[in-house]
Design an enzyme around this catalytic site. Sequence first.
Site, PDB file in Angstrom:
ATOM      1  N   GLY A  50      -8.479  -3.327  -7.825  1.00  0.00           N
ATOM      2  CA  GLY A  50      -9.385  -4.084  -8.700  1.00  0.00           C
ATOM      3  C   GLY A  50      -9.362  -3.570 -10.128  1.00  0.00           C
ATOM      4  O   GLY A  50     -10.389  -3.546 -10.804  1.00  0.00           O
ATOM      5  N   VAL A  66      -7.548   3.079 -18.790  1.00  0.00           N
ATOM      6  CA  VAL A  66      -6.950   2.876 -20.123  1.00  0.00           C
ATOM      7  C   VAL A  66      -6.284   1.500 -20.118  1.00  0.00           C
ATOM      8  O   VAL A  66      -6.374   0.772 -19.136  1.00  0.00           O
ATOM      9  CB  VAL A  66      -5.927   3.993 -20.460  1.00  0.00           C
ATOM     10  CG1 VAL A  66      -6.617   5.268 -20.857  1.00  0.00           C
ATOM     11  CG2 VAL A  66      -4.975   4.224 -19.301  1.00  0.00           C
ATOM     12  N   ALA A  88      -4.937  -2.336 -25.495  1.00  0.00           N
ATOM     13  CA  ALA A  88      -4.290  -3.084 -26.578  1.00  0.00           C
ATOM     14  C   ALA A  88      -3.318  -4.083 -25.969  1.00  0.00           C
ATOM     15  O   ALA A  88      -2.623  -3.775 -24.996  1.00  0.00           O
ATOM     16  CB  ALA A  88      -3.544  -2.133 -27.504  1.00  0.00           C
ATOM     17  N   LYS A 109      -6.252  -8.109 -33.011  1.00  0.00           N
ATOM     18  CA  LYS A 109      -5.092  -7.252 -33.273  1.00  0.00           C
ATOM     19  C   LYS A 109      -3.982  -8.088 -33.893  1.00  0.00           C
ATOM     20  O   LYS A 109      -3.488  -9.032 -33.274  1.00  0.00           O
ATOM     21  CB  LYS A 109      -4.623  -6.617 -31.952  1.00  0.00           C
ATOM     22  CG  LYS A 109      -3.363  -5.779 -32.115  1.00  0.00           C
ATOM     23  CD  LYS A 109      -2.934  -5.125 -30.813  1.00  0.00           C
ATOM     24  CE  LYS A 109      -1.569  -4.500 -30.962  1.00  0.00           C
ATOM     25  NZ  LYS A 109      -0.988  -4.073 -29.703  1.00  0.00           N
TER      26      LYS A 109
END
Length: 498
Positions: A13, A47, A50, A78
């Site tokens: 998940g 993590v 981006a 971004k």
Amino acid sequence: MTSIIRKVVILGGGTAGWMSAALLKKMLGSAVEIELVESEQIGTVGVGEATIPPIRLVNNVLGIKEADFLRETKATMKLAIKFENWRVPGEGYFHTFGAPGKSMAFCHFHHYWLRAKKEGLKESLWEYDLNYLCAEGGKFSHINSKDPILELPYAYHFDASLYAQFLRNYSEKLGVVRTEGKVEKVDQDNDSGYIQSLQLDTGKIIDGDLFMDCSGFNGLLIQQTLNTGYEDWSHLLPCDRAVAVPSERFLKTLPYTRSIAHGAGWQWRIPLQHRNGNGMVYSSAHCSDEQAADTLLANLDSAACGDPKFIRFLTGRRRKQWNKNVIAVGLSSGFLEPLESTSIHLIQSAIVRLIHLFPHQGIQSSTVAEYNKQSKLEFEQIRDFLVLHYHVNQRSDTQFWRDLQSMEIPNSLNQKLALFAETGRLFREQNDLFLESSWLQVMLGQGIIPKDYHPMANNPPQKDLQSMLQQIRQIKQDPLPKMLDHDEFLTRYCQITV
Ligand SMILES: Cc1cc2nc3c(=O)[nH]c(=O)nc-3n(C[C@H](O)[C@H](O)[C@H](O)COP(=O)(O)OP(=O)(O)OC[C@H]3O[C@@H](n4cnc5c(N)ncnc54)[C@H](O)[C@@H]3O)c2cc1C
């Protein structure tokens, strides 16, 4: 095995698991039942914040409103990545999602720019790129022009755990079943080796027809159960560890990621609405964990919130992304370090590939072979692009950078570099995720100045060339005064107070 696929089981998940659940359920509807198993006790890698522009397709397909998404995942815009200290310490360049100049038939814009440079032009290539101009100016607005010269491709930075939660809410509303528990045993068919069911620590047994292994680096199904094997690419990309730590948000939110090279690796800075994501990716052969954490903590722009977290990885790819009735998606399928933010994209493209090849009437070997062929090529192309950043450096200050300069690189990359250095020509390989403008920016940024340019660029008289360049530059600059400061954009568009 030819049985009809009625039920897909997703193990994991994290971003991979929940993106798989959301897209498969949305696209395949009631044709398949989907159950996702995850363990809060194990948690996610935490993590991966981006992204690159194709992520917007996921939101479009899912019908997610951008403002809701930005608000709930604490996302920012971004436009580019800024690479600092990569060629030599003290210098930097942008890899933007845009393209410099304008597209021209038969002869790319950069050939005209290369000629003008030889004739004394001062401006860098990036001065002709709207993404660069906005990134440098800290600006963002949606541009409502149909003229391709004013395109402003963008992606997002978001909070990884909020993103998984966001996709979970979405998927559960569509009917995906979530089961909490730790998989302790995997049952396989004695003859075929196909996976039949997962046994959880709660005693529950979950059976299915097709299994998606989104269990992270360990690859519980694809590796620990099916022993698929791994192609190790650490000789090409020697970084094998990361240390990550969040820090307080800055007063001003940059609309780009920063990638700052250090002596034995590089550091990321990802601006979010509520905090910054920071981390160091490094080579353990050249730097200890302690040195890496010290370098990271000494190079934060705001106070750290929390302790540094260490992550080990092995760069490479699973020999088969699809093996028997298991498809590995996310970290279980292989890992390419986050230098160009490609891992979440690899998740997206794996799911899209699976949807295209969905084996509703049963798994055929031709389907599996096609899936694995496409997946292998995609990993290899991204690998080559990452190697370019490291190999073409002019740093002699540490052993790490010297080793990278002298290492042997894949033929595919060697040929591309030689062609560009000698002729200024660049071609996109079939389906390469990175377009010519990406290769161009990184090659120039890393210091390759082509010896030649296309002879068509000699056609316009010097005065006409100068005025063409001036005109293009002006067109790119025109929207800037009306564009919002990035923070103001976030506040107005999402009704967020940043
Ligand atoms: C240092 C670093 C930086 C990164 N930065 C970026 C970036 O900027 N951009 C980008 O695109 N990508 C980035 N990535 C990659 C990105 O983090 C991953 O691609 C993404 O988070 C997907 O992870 P995952 O879902 O595959 O695995 P995970 O997040 O590890 O999730 C695994 C799931 O499997 C479950 N699980 C595992 N074992 C069991 C079990 N036995 N029983 C039940 N459940 C189990 C866990 O509970 C968890 O839910 C980065 C990766 C690293 C290492």
